[in-house]
Design a protein around this motif. Structure first.
Motif, PDB file in Angstrom:
ATOM      1  N   TYR A 134       0.794  14.535  -0.014  1.00  0.00           N
ATOM      2  CA  TYR A 134       1.011  13.103   0.165  1.00  0.00           C
ATOM      3  C   TYR A 134       1.565  12.469  -1.105  1.00  0.00           C
ATOM      4  O   TYR A 134       2.494  11.655  -1.059  1.00  0.00           O
ATOM      5  N   ALA A 135       1.011  12.838  -2.257  1.00  0.00           N
ATOM      6  CA  ALA A 135       1.488  12.278  -3.519  1.00  0.00           C
ATOM      7  C   ALA A 135       2.930  12.691  -3.788  1.00  0.00           C
ATOM      8  O   ALA A 135       3.763  11.874  -4.235  1.00  0.00           O
ATOM      9  N   GLN A 136       3.255  13.952  -3.518  1.00  0.00           N
ATOM     10  CA  GLN A 136       4.625  14.410  -3.714  1.00  0.00           C
ATOM     11  C   GLN A 136       5.597  13.648  -2.826  1.00  0.00           C
ATOM     12  O   GLN A 136       6.708  13.291  -3.257  1.00  0.00           O
ATOM     13  N   ALA A 137       5.206  13.382  -1.589  1.00  0.00           N
ATOM     14  CA  ALA A 137       6.076  12.651  -0.674  1.00  0.00           C
ATOM     15  C   ALA A 137       6.322  11.227  -1.163  1.00  0.00           C
ATOM     16  O   ALA A 137       7.449  10.712  -1.083  1.00  0.00           O
ATOM     17  N   ILE A 138       5.285  10.578  -1.664  1.00  0.00           N
ATOM     18  CA  ILE A 138       5.435   9.207  -2.164  1.00  0.00           C
ATOM     19  C   ILE A 138       6.313   9.181  -3.412  1.00  0.00           C
ATOM     20  O   ILE A 138       7.193   8.314  -3.557  1.00  0.00           O
ATOM     21  N   ILE A 139       6.125  10.131  -4.313  1.00  0.00           N
ATOM     22  CA  ILE A 139       6.946  10.196  -5.531  1.00  0.00           C
ATOM     23  C   ILE A 139       8.401  10.482  -5.175  1.00  0.00           C
ATOM     24  O   ILE A 139       9.332   9.886  -5.748  1.00  0.00           O
ATOM     25  N   LEU A 140       8.622  11.387  -4.231  1.00  0.00           N
ATOM     26  CA  LEU A 140       9.989  11.704  -3.807  1.00  0.00           C
ATOM     27  C   LEU A 140      10.671  10.488  -3.197  1.00  0.00           C
ATOM     28  O   LEU A 140      11.859  10.229  -3.454  1.00  0.00           O
ATOM     29  N   ASP A 141       9.934   9.732  -2.414  1.00  0.00           N
ATOM     30  CA  ASP A 141      10.500   8.522  -1.819  1.00  0.00           C
ATOM     31  C   ASP A 141      10.869   7.507  -2.899  1.00  0.00           C
ATOM     32  O   ASP A 141      11.925   6.863  -2.824  1.00  0.00           O
ATOM     33  N   TYR A 142      10.029   7.368  -3.920  1.00  0.00           N
ATOM     34  CA  TYR A 142      10.332   6.450  -5.025  1.00  0.00           C
ATOM     35  C   TYR A 142      11.599   6.900  -5.764  1.00  0.00           C
ATOM     36  O   TYR A 142      12.472   6.097  -6.093  1.00  0.00           O
TER      37      TYR A 142
END
Length: 367
Positions: A134-142
């Motif tokens: 989940y954290a990786q997905a949020i960072i990638l989106d940013y």
């Protein structure tokens, strides 16, 4: 026929007078669906995350805000030294620590890349894997929104979650919960009821009556068929209107498969009663021989594909496995009879096998 109806009425009165039985038959389904629906879930919500920010620049603060703005994370605290990582993990509440390198913002603007370290508490491997993803997905989106021309991958991957787009855990638990409760009510209660008659010596009195042995057994299980069916309808109703679990397929087919599984559980309960000299033995066989395999080997909690090969083979003889597959397919996929005939046929075969063995064992006891 009047004797048969009177015997069924007597069994209903006996169940209604037993408060403990009523609690199991009526209270247990409601408590378990609420427990599994609200308390026991594999979904991630508000996992506690801490930040160790060497840079403390606008970019790192923006990423922290984006992480905390999601429903999946909540702030555990800020860390000021490497030793603080170990200290904050020791409280057992923090699931993830995000470490930003020094000059994070400058590196991101100058080189187009910067480093973030994700440190997760892996005492629970599934939760650790989920929070990291989940954290990786949020960072990638940013990152994509910040530098779209540099973050666009050569291969664009688009994912879609069919049949359960919001990944609600209750969609997964309701079909298995129906199987657990029907085994509890149908098989265990039936086996104990018949074993009680043998233990108290009233079975011989009943067999001496004008009714045939098959009619006596049938009259004892009919109330449990009706009560089990009502329990199944209650669970489906709570799942539909309280938790929003869809029923995309035919309601008639769903109820028909449920009734078939009830008959299967009852036939298994009768088989247990024929080999049990008393209630304690029947209870032990029901719990160890039915409940534990149903929970562990039916695919209710643990995916069968992840089990060792010997357990995968053993799972084929667990009746609840085929019922759970059929119910999930009907409720979540809208499958029809033509796609589920194999599961239905297997359950019907189990019924014939258990009844045949029960009749043989019952006759041997009478000789």
């Amino acid at each position: 026929m009047k004797r048969f109806a009177a015997f069924i009425t007597k069994e209903f009165y006996h169940i209604l007078r037993d408060k403990r039985t009523l609690v199991i038959l009526i209270g247990m389904p409601t408590v378990m669906i609420m427990l599994f629906g609200f308390a026991i879930t594999n979904e991630l919500k508000e996992a506690r995350v801490a930040f160790f920010d060497h840079s403390n620049d606008p970019q790192t603060l923006a990423i922290q805000e984006k992480i905390l703005a999601s429903p999946y994370f909540s702030l555990s605290g800020q860390i000021n030294s490497p030793a603080g990582i170990e200290d904050i993990f020791r409280d057992g509440q923090t699931k993830l620590v995000m470490v930003f390198e020094s000059d994070f913002g400058q590196r991101l603007e100058k080189d187009g890349q910067a480093n973030i370290q994700l440190i997760a508490d892996a005492t629970d491997p599934n939760t650790a894997s989920t929070v990291v993803n989940y954290a990786q997905a949020i960072i990638l989106d940013y990152t994509r929104n910040l530098i779209p021309q540099q973050s666009t991958p050569l291969i664009n991957v688009q994912s879609q979650m069919r049949y359960n787009p919001e990944l609600n855990g209750v969609y997964y638990f309701v079909p298995g919960l129906i199987a657990i409760l029907l085994m509890l009510v149908s098989a265990m209660m039936t086996s104990i009821s018949i074993a009680r008659e043998k233990e108290t010596g009233t079975m011989e009195v009943l067999l001496a009556s004008p009714m045939k042995p098959a009619q006596i057994i049938l009259a004892k299980v009919v109330p449990y068929v009706l009560l089990s069916f009502l329990d199944a309808v209650l669970i489906l109703t709570l799942g539909k209107f309280v938790f929003g679990v869809p029923i995309l397929g035919s309601l008639g087919l769903l109820l028909g498969v449920t009734l078939l599984f009830i008959l299967l559980a009852l036939s298994l309960g009768i088989l247990i009663s024929t080999v049990s000299p008393n209630q304690q033995t029947a209870l032990l066989l029901s719990l160890m021989g039915l409940m534990l395999p149903t929970i562990l080997l039916s695919g209710f909690i643990f995916p069968i594909e992840n089990m060792p090969l010997p357990l995968q083979v053993i799972s084929n003889i667990i009746p609840a496995r085929w019922f759970i597959i059929a119910v999930k397919s009907i409720m979540l996929k809208g499958s029809g009879f033509l796609l589920l005939w194999k599961e239905i046929l297997i359950m019907f075969g189990f019924i014939l096998f258990f009844i045949a063995v029960s009749v043989r064992k019952f006759k041997i006891r009478l000789e």
